[in-house]
Design an enzyme around this catalytic site. Structure first.
Site, mmCIF file in Angstrom:
data_model
loop_
_atom_site.group_PDB
_atom_site.id
_atom_site.type_symbol
_atom_site.label_atom_id
_atom_site.label_comp_id
_atom_site.label_asym_id
_atom_site.label_seq_id
_atom_site.Cartn_x
_atom_site.Cartn_y
_atom_site.Cartn_z
ATOM 1 N N ARG A 153 -9.885 -15.891 23.452
ATOM 2 C CA ARG A 153 -8.947 -16.239 22.713
ATOM 3 C C ARG A 153 -7.509 -14.789 22.645
ATOM 4 O O ARG A 153 -6.708 -14.775 22.081
ATOM 5 C CB ARG A 153 -9.239 -17.732 21.821
ATOM 6 N N ASP A 205 -13.303 -17.998 29.757
ATOM 7 C CA ASP A 205 -11.925 -18.939 29.622
ATOM 8 C C ASP A 205 -10.780 -19.833 29.821
ATOM 9 O O ASP A 205 -10.338 -18.493 30.798
ATOM 10 C CB ASP A 205 -12.289 -19.348 27.973
ATOM 11 N N HIS A 207 -13.170 -25.506 31.676
ATOM 12 C CA HIS A 207 -13.129 -24.436 30.354
ATOM 13 C C HIS A 207 -12.252 -22.380 31.719
ATOM 14 O O HIS A 207 -12.326 -22.228 31.302
ATOM 15 C CB HIS A 207 -13.964 -23.600 29.052
ATOM 16 N N GLU A 265 -16.857 -29.092 27.185
ATOM 17 C CA GLU A 265 -15.473 -30.090 27.203
ATOM 18 C C GLU A 265 -14.724 -29.561 28.496
ATOM 19 O O GLU A 265 -13.751 -29.121 28.627
ATOM 20 C CB GLU A 265 -15.206 -28.689 26.076
ATOM 21 N N TRP A 295 -23.862 -27.724 20.165
ATOM 22 C CA TRP A 295 -23.368 -27.288 19.201
ATOM 23 C C TRP A 295 -22.275 -28.499 18.390
ATOM 24 O O TRP A 295 -22.524 -28.196 17.477
ATOM 25 C CB TRP A 295 -22.396 -26.458 19.252
ATOM 26 N N TYR A 323 -21.360 -22.797 12.928
ATOM 27 C CA TYR A 323 -19.810 -22.348 12.913
ATOM 28 C C TYR A 323 -18.870 -21.378 12.635
ATOM 29 O O TYR A 323 -18.025 -22.005 11.349
ATOM 30 C CB TYR A 323 -18.321 -23.683 13.460
ATOM 31 N N PHE A 324 -18.639 -20.314 12.663
ATOM 32 C CA PHE A 324 -17.864 -19.213 11.943
ATOM 33 C C PHE A 324 -16.158 -19.178 12.038
ATOM 34 O O PHE A 324 -15.731 -18.029 11.683
ATOM 35 C CB PHE A 324 -18.283 -18.003 11.653
ATOM 36 N N ASP A 325 -15.577 -20.304 12.747
ATOM 37 C CA ASP A 325 -14.133 -19.701 12.895
ATOM 38 C C ASP A 325 -13.437 -21.085 12.106
ATOM 39 O O ASP A 325 -12.953 -21.263 11.815
ATOM 40 C CB ASP A 325 -13.728 -20.724 14.423
ATOM 41 N N TRP A 337 -15.955 -18.414 17.239
ATOM 42 C CA TRP A 337 -14.473 -18.257 18.571
ATOM 43 C C TRP A 337 -12.931 -17.741 17.862
ATOM 44 O O TRP A 337 -13.118 -17.951 16.694
ATOM 45 C CB TRP A 337 -14.185 -20.034 18.571
ATOM 46 N N GLU A 341 -9.830 -18.164 18.705
ATOM 47 C CA GLU A 341 -8.630 -19.226 18.578
ATOM 48 C C GLU A 341 -7.470 -18.082 17.260
ATOM 49 O O GLU A 341 -6.246 -17.801 17.835
ATOM 50 C CB GLU A 341 -8.500 -20.392 18.961
#
Ligand code: ACM
Ligand code: ZN
Length: 719
Positions: A113, A142, A203, A267, A339, A365-367, A416, A418
């Site tokens: 990303r 991705d 993805h 996903e 996850w 989730y460190f995002d 992640w 983004e």
């Protein structure tokens, strides 16, 4: 010598992250002199420790000795020693016996990303390895970018590594095979294994953009520069796709010595497969019939993953994938990365599969945000504080009870990217939460202690400062939702808190606070206008970003003199199709289409959402009329519209910021009744966020309420 053994005290005074299994502190310290033989490090392969990565470190008056059953163990002894050496060159007398709780202590990095350079990857590996993290999960492919050179498929990086951003400019990059070998070797020197991830069957937009024959329809595919999953995925009905995977994995396996290859699996929308003759033929040929648990297409996903497993095994590796690989039945030897909570991990472990725990809901989730979304840089959402990470125990009770705890091979945090727009922001999201991860991955539950850990975090963060690495310091935030402009009519009460106990310092004279400024201890009460500048301050005197909160007395804004009986429910609108970043980008002579909506939420919904974003039309829309305010009160208003105007005043302006979790709330003293309203909403993609996937509501709460409400159909009118 005598050892004064108490674990908790030892961990406090010694400051080591992750806390060692057993620490005995002696009376005194050894002064390092740089003399030969003062440090002896020795591998003893017959040493009996629960893990080959363990070590025993002894410091006494004779010097420093470390012994370990492997080179990795000695490396960890060295990291512990480095943390023990005091600034004056002394090392406290200790005997540390230490070994990890889990074999897989991982951090996931997403260059797809937002790309990060080889130097940045190395920097993260170097820092993380000092805290005994031993696995980097490198998410190399991705929708938004393909990041690994594959000699057989040059278009993957010629085409798939680059994307045009909505706002202009190109983003991208990739790692050459030489660079990958360099990173793998660098990591190996630090006993870090790099696990590559090559995503399938979803993805995959970057690959499909490069080689359209990999999708069901084989149609040419354009740019994909927004976050979220696409429904354009690989076609498991065609052999082409498996030949492609085989050729790619062949090159990947040659580059990465890792025991595992990650094949993604998460996903993957199956809408295209349901309509694809090749996919349906495969379903027939393989006898994949829907049952009570899975659709035929979910079984096709499972078929695709089984084929991937055969490929991975052909190259002598093991398959690992996200927990969706459970859909349609798990491949025989697969390891599952859980996850979506712990559910998938528990199910897989109960079936006898190994699992890595990385649940977003449990802090992995460190995002996610580290504090109030109104004061932190934009993220994907949710809240994952340092304490939440620290409190996570990767072995669920359900597995302990069933004797399957040993299938939990480890724990990992996923970062992640983004909403990670720079290297410093990546570090900000990673630290200090990665220190908490390191401790839950290495230390036994019995030696964990959050208060003590926070003191050790302060030591580790000062090491980051020495390297110029950014990290999160909790920012003062207001209860319910933070606000930079607090309006009052007679008296204002303003209070602050932080996501973990922190000293806060402030000024009221407009000057920048320093560590020596007065300490905030109780809510402020004001009857005059004032500007509060407030920051948190660490034990070593470093300030968080400074908040500036204006406290402003305002007169009541009177209701408009209109009679509701003359009005109609809804708002008038006009829409201009086109690509706009700011409201001022809409040309004066644009061709507006006029209309109406029933409620503000419809402004975001003028175009059906096409998941592949191949045919999406963008637009600007304005809506105007009146909003019905329930009672006289000071209201906080929030909206992800570009602009909100009340009674002719621009009260919210989100500028060109990512319109997710608006950071531009405002407060107003509004009399009950009808007030003029104008909303401006741009359907566009800023910072990768497609605004029409968010919402265009206008929400309100009284300053003293703890919840926002939405102005719906029953509260908006037009003339
Ligand atoms: C994931 O976060 N989609 C694994
Ligand atoms: Zn297909």
């Amino acid at each position: 010598m005598t050892f004064l053994a108490t674990l908790a005290i030892a961990a406090t005074s010694l400051g080591i992250i992750p806390a060692p299994v057993s620490t005995e502190v002696g009376d005194g310290s050894y002064k390092m002199t740089g003399k030969k033989n003062e440090i002896t490090f020795r591998v003893d392969r017959r040493m009996d420790l629960p893990s080959k990565e363990g070590y025993v470190l002894t410091v006494d008056r004779k010097g420093i000795k470390a012994k370990a059953p492997s080179e990795a163990g000695l490396f960890y002894a060295r990291q512990t020693l480095n943390q023990l050496i005091r600034p004056d060159g002394t090392v406290p007398y200790v005997k540390i016996v230490d070994y990890p709780r889990f074999a897989w202590r991982g951090v996931h990095i997403d260059p797809c990303r937002h790309f990060l350079s080889v130097d940045e990857v190395k920097k993260e590996i170097d820092i993380l390895s000092q805290y005994k993290i031993n696995t980097m999960h490198w998410h190399l492919t991705d929708d938004q970018g393909w990041r690994i050179e594959i000699k057989k498929y040059p278009r993957l990086t010629e085409v798939g590594a680059w994307r045009s951003e909505f706002e202009g400019g190109t983003h991208g990059g990739f790692y050459t095979q030489d660079e990958i070998r360099e990173v793998v070797a660098y990591a190996a020197e630090r006993f870090v294994t790099i696990v590559p991830e090559i995503e399938m069957p979803g993805h995959a937009m970057a690959a499909i953009r490069s080689y359209p024959e990999l999708s069901c329809t084989m149609e040419p595919v354009g740019n994909f520069a927004n976050w979220g999953t696409s429904d354009l995925v690989y076609c498991p009905g065609k052999e082409t796709m498996f030949e492609f995977m085989d050729n790619v994995i062949a090159e990947v396996a040659a580059l990465f010595p890792s025991e595992y290859i990650h094949i993604g699996g998460d996903e993957c929308p199956k809408t295209r497969w349901a309509k694809c003759p090749d996919c349906q033929a495969r379903i027939q040929a393989e006898g994949l019939v829907a049952d009570d648990h899975f659709t035929a297409e979910e079984k096709l996903q499972s078929y695709a993953v089984r084929r991937a497993e055969k490929i991975v095994e052909k190259y002598g590796r093991k398959l690992i994938g996200w927990d969706e690989i459970l859909e349609g039945g798990l491949s025989p030897n697969a390891t599952v990365m859980s996850w979506r909570g712990e559910k998938g991990g528990i199910a897989a472990a109960l079936e006898g599969h190994d699992v890595i725990m990385t649940p977003g809901s449990e802090g992995m989730y460190f995002d996610h945000y580290q504090g109030d979304s109104r004061v932190e840089p934009v993220t994907i959402g949710k809240l994952t504080t340092l304490e939440k990470v620290y409190k996570y125990d990767p072995v669920p009770a359900a597995l302990k009870e069933n004797g399957k705890a040993h299938h939990v091979k480890g724990v990992q945090a996923n970062l992640w990217s983004e909403y990670i727009y720079s290297d410093s922001q990546r570090d900000y999201m990673l630290f200090p939460r990665a220190f908490a991860l390191a401790e839950i991955a290495w230390s036994p539950v019995e030696v964990k202690n959050f208060d003590d850990f926070c003191r050790r975090v302060d030591i580790a963060c000062q090491q980051l400062d020495k390297r110029g690495v950014t990290y999160h310091i909790p920012i003062p935030e207001q209860p319910v939702s933070s606000l930079d402009r607090v309006v009052f009519t007679d008296k204002a009460t303003v209070s602050f808190k932080t996501t973990r106990p922190m000293k806060m310092v402030y000024t009221l004279d407009g000057s920048e606070p320093t560590a020596q400024s007065p300490e905030y201890t109780k809510p402020f009460v004001f009857t005059e206008d004032v500007v509060i500048k407030i920051a948190s301050v660490t034990s070593y005197g470093k300030l968080s970003p400074v908040r500036t909160v204006k406290v402003v007395r305002e007169n009541w804004m009177p209701a408009a003199g209109v009679d509701k009986k003359e009005l109609h429910p809804g708002l008038r609108t006009r829409i201009a199709w086109g690509r706009y970043v700011l409201p001022s980008d809409v040309p004066a002579n644009v061709g507006w289409e006029y209309g109406m909506v029933k409620a503000p939420k419809e402004l975001a919904l003028q175009e059906a959402y096409d998941r592949s974003m191949q045919h999406t039309r963008f637009y600007a829309i304005e809506a105007w009329g009146y909003v019905d305010v329930p009672k006289d009160a000071v209201y906080v208003l929030t909206s992800e519209c570009d602009q909100v105007w009340i009674d002719g005043r621009l009260v919210i302006d989100n500028g060109a910021e990512v319109k997710k979790f608006s950071r531009h709330d405002n407060s107003l003293a509004l009399k009950a009744g009808l007030h003029e309203l104008k909303l401006v909403f741009l359907s566009n993609v800023l910072g990768g966020w497609y605004s029409s996937r968010g919402h265009s509501d206008l929400q309100y709460r009284r300053l003293d309420e703890d919840e926002f409400h939405t102005f719906r159909e029953n509260r908006v009118y037009y003339k």
